[in-house]
Write an enzyme that holds these catalytic residues in place. Structure first.
Site, PDB file in Angstrom:
ATOM      1  N   LYS A   8       1.752  17.876 -17.337  1.00 45.33           N
ATOM      2  CA  LYS A   8       2.305  16.244 -17.374  1.00 45.33           C
ATOM      3  C   LYS A   8       3.542  16.224 -17.001  1.00 45.33           C
ATOM      4  O   LYS A   8       4.511  17.079 -17.519  1.00 45.33           O
ATOM      5  CB  LYS A   8       1.888  15.625 -18.931  1.00 45.33           C
ATOM      6  CG  LYS A   8       2.284  14.450 -19.187  1.00 45.33           C
ATOM      7  CD  LYS A   8       1.533  13.623 -20.362  1.00 45.33           C
ATOM      8  CE  LYS A   8       2.488  14.248 -21.624  1.00 45.33           C
ATOM      9  NZ  LYS A   8       2.137  13.434 -22.669  1.00 45.33           N
ATOM     10  N   SER A  24      -3.117   8.621  -2.009  1.00 44.00           N
ATOM     11  CA  SER A  24      -2.628   9.823  -2.876  1.00 44.00           C
ATOM     12  C   SER A  24      -1.323   9.367  -3.507  1.00 44.00           C
ATOM     13  O   SER A  24      -0.713   8.441  -3.459  1.00 44.00           O
ATOM     14  CB  SER A  24      -2.738  10.957  -1.949  1.00 44.00           C
ATOM     15  OG  SER A  24      -1.579  10.732  -1.235  1.00 44.00           O
ATOM     16  N   THR A  56      -5.585   9.368  -8.811  1.00 40.36           N
ATOM     17  CA  THR A  56      -5.686   9.789  -7.343  1.00 40.36           C
ATOM     18  C   THR A  56      -5.301  11.208  -7.399  1.00 40.36           C
ATOM     19  O   THR A  56      -5.169  11.906  -8.282  1.00 40.36           O
ATOM     20  CB  THR A  56      -4.608   9.007  -6.447  1.00 40.36           C
ATOM     21  OG1 THR A  56      -4.710   9.169  -5.325  1.00 40.36           O
ATOM     22  CG2 THR A  56      -3.114   9.359  -6.982  1.00 40.36           C
ATOM     23  N   TYR A  57      -5.239  11.584  -5.954  1.00 41.35           N
ATOM     24  CA  TYR A  57      -5.123  13.235  -5.795  1.00 41.35           C
ATOM     25  C   TYR A  57      -3.503  13.457  -5.485  1.00 41.35           C
ATOM     26  O   TYR A  57      -2.774  12.454  -4.758  1.00 41.35           O
ATOM     27  CB  TYR A  57      -5.903  13.749  -4.849  1.00 41.35           C
ATOM     28  CG  TYR A  57      -5.820  13.205  -3.498  1.00 41.35           C
ATOM     29  CD1 TYR A  57      -5.117  13.567  -2.341  1.00 41.35           C
ATOM     30  CD2 TYR A  57      -6.377  12.053  -3.054  1.00 41.35           C
ATOM     31  CE1 TYR A  57      -5.040  13.112  -1.225  1.00 41.35           C
ATOM     32  CE2 TYR A  57      -6.596  11.348  -1.784  1.00 41.35           C
ATOM     33  CZ  TYR A  57      -5.750  11.947  -0.958  1.00 41.35           C
ATOM     34  OH  TYR A  57      -5.729  11.268   0.280  1.00 41.35           O
ATOM     35  N   GLY A  72      -1.138   4.249  -0.192  1.00 44.50           N
ATOM     36  CA  GLY A  72      -2.669   3.664  -0.142  1.00 44.50           C
ATOM     37  C   GLY A  72      -2.503   2.446  -1.255  1.00 44.50           C
ATOM     38  O   GLY A  72      -1.551   2.015  -1.762  1.00 44.50           O
ATOM     39  N   ALA A  73      -3.729   2.386  -1.551  1.00 38.13           N
ATOM     40  CA  ALA A  73      -4.206   1.368  -2.760  1.00 38.13           C
ATOM     41  C   ALA A  73      -3.245   1.613  -4.033  1.00 38.13           C
ATOM     42  O   ALA A  73      -2.612   0.587  -4.723  1.00 38.13           O
ATOM     43  CB  ALA A  73      -5.654   1.306  -3.166  1.00 38.13           C
ATOM     44  N   ALA A  74      -2.950   2.840  -4.141  1.00 42.27           N
ATOM     45  CA  ALA A  74      -2.007   3.243  -5.345  1.00 42.27           C
ATOM     46  C   ALA A  74      -0.577   2.649  -5.087  1.00 42.27           C
ATOM     47  O   ALA A  74       0.000   2.227  -6.454  1.00 42.27           O
ATOM     48  CB  ALA A  74      -1.943   4.646  -5.606  1.00 42.27           C
TER      49      ALA A  74
END
Length: 137
Positions: A8, A24, A56-57, A72-74
Site C-alpha cells: 500500500k 491507468s 486501474t492498472y 484516462g477516465a481515472a
C-alpha cells in the site's frame, strides 16, 4: 481463497491527471518496488479528499520522480494535490495469511517516503490470529 492487502502507498499525493492518456495510473518505480507493486498490476485507489474509489492498472513512470498521475477516465476522479491510498492485493488461503508480509509506505506532502511499515499476522498462545503493525524505519 481470501483477498488481502499485499502492499500500500498511503497518503501519496496526486501530481497530475491526464484525461487524454489511454488509462491507468503512472507511479514512481521506486515507490512501487518498495511496496511490492508491479507494472500492469491492478490496484485499488481511494481518494481521501473526495471519497472516490476506482480500480486501474499501474504504469511505471520516471524513477525518482515521486509521480502519481491518474490517466484516462481515472483522471476525472482526482485533482492535483489530492491524497490517495493505492493498494494491491493477493488471494491467499487462511493458512497462508501468516506468510505474507505486506509493506505500507506513508508519505510527506512532497511524496517523499515518511514511514515504511509492515503488517504482520501471527498466532497468539491460544492459536488465535493476531495482527500487528511493524515500523521498519
Amino acid at each position: 481463497m481470501r483477498k488481502v492487502v499485499r502492499g500500500k502507498l498511503h497518503g501519496i499525493r496526486v501530481t497530475g491527471a491526464d484525461l487524454d492518456y489511454h488509462g491507468s495510473i503512472t507511479l514512481d518505480p521506486d515507490h512501487c518496488e518498495a511496496a511490492g507493486i508491479l507494472p500492469m498490476e491492478f490496484v485499488d485507489i481511494w481518494n481521501k479528499n473526495s471519497g472516490a474509489r476506482i480500480s486501474t492498472y499501474v504504469i511505471y513512470g520516471e524513477r525518482g520522480s515521486r509521480c502519481c498521475i491518474l490517466n484516462g477516465a481515472a483522471a476525472r476522479t482526482c485533482q492535483r494535490g489530492d491524497e490517495v491510498i493505492i493498494c494491491n492485493s493477493v488471494y491467499v488461503t487462511e493458512h497462508e495469511i501468516e506468510e505474507i508480509k505486506p509493506v505500507i509506505l506513508t508519505f510527506h506532502a512532497d511524496n517523499s517516503v515518511d514511514e515504511r511499515l509492515g503488517y504482520d499476522v501471527s498466532r497468539d498462545e491460544q492459536g488465535r490470529l493476531a495482527f500487528s503493525i511493524i515500523k521498519f524505519d
